[in-house]
Design an enzyme around this catalytic site. Structure first.
Site, PDB file in Angstrom:
ATOM      1  N   CYS A  31       0.821  -1.203   0.000  1.00 64.68           N
ATOM      2  CA  CYS A  31       0.000   0.000   0.000  1.00 64.68           C
ATOM      3  C   CYS A  31       0.863   1.263   0.000  1.00 64.68           C
ATOM      4  CB  CYS A  31      -0.960  -0.051   1.179  1.00 64.68           C
ATOM      5  SG  CYS A  31      -2.361   1.069   1.063  1.00 64.68           S
ATOM      6  N   HIS A  32       0.917   1.985   1.113  1.00 66.87           N
ATOM      7  CA  HIS A  32       1.755   3.181   1.224  1.00 66.87           C
ATOM      8  C   HIS A  32       3.177   2.859   1.700  1.00 66.87           C
ATOM      9  CE1 HIS A  32      -2.190   5.104   1.018  1.00 66.87           C
ATOM     10  NE2 HIS A  32      -1.567   6.220   0.714  1.00 66.87           N
TER      11      HIS A  32
END
Length: 172
Positions: free
Chosen positions: A104-105
């Site tokens: 994800c991030h």
């Protein structure tokens, strides 16, 4: 063979992006060590579904003592990349070609470490342009394994594929 996995994490991590891979790593026989600014601190996921106690402070660990790095998503990677100690820690794993797992991030920490140039990777939709600016060959796939070392995924729906490939890389 059991591996020792450094997990850099702080408050506001994406709950399932930590809990599910952590479970998969442990079930495969690996040791997972959580690292934040200070040992013993409790950190809470952004959905408040997971609260974890930090095993080690960043000043008390040496990246050479670990076989792999895990960077869960959420807001945690963005907060950690503001601290040069975490940036240097992550950069070590990329420079040494040790396994790195970022979902994800999570790749935000690798962007700040200037470690994505020339690497095939993915991440959450909102950071894909940032990854491109950092020199990554960004693809929109559920999981990307680059050079049998860097495993990246986009979002919580990708966790099963992320876990499968991360555990596979650890067996090599």
């Amino acid at each position: 063979m059991s591996k020792k996995i450094a997990t850099v994490i702080t408050d506001m991590f994406e709950d399932v992006e930590y809990t599910e891979p952590d479970k998969a790593f442990r079930e495969a026989g690996h040791e997972v060590v959580t690292i934040d600014k200070e040992k013993g601190k409790n950190v809470t996921g952004k959905n408040k579904e997971a609260i974890i106690t930090i095993d080690q402070g960043i000043d008390d660990v040496n990246p050479s003592d670990f076989d792999a790095l895990f960077i869960p998503g959420g807001f945690s990677p963005d907060m950690l990349r503001a601290d040069e100690r975490f940036v240097k820690f992550a950069k070590h794993f990329m420079d040494e070609k040790k396994p790195v797992f970022a979902i994800c991030h999570g790749p935000q920490l690798l962007i700040t470490a200037k470690s994505l140039e020339g690497r095939k990777a993915t991440g959450f939709k909102s950071i894909q342009v940032d990854m491109e600016y950092a020199g990554a060959n960004v693809v929109d796939e559920e999981v990307v394994v680059c050079q049998n070392q860097l495993v990246t995924s986009r979002q919580p729906d990708d966790i099963p594929a992320f876990n499968r490939e991360a555990v596979n890389v650890l067996t090599k």
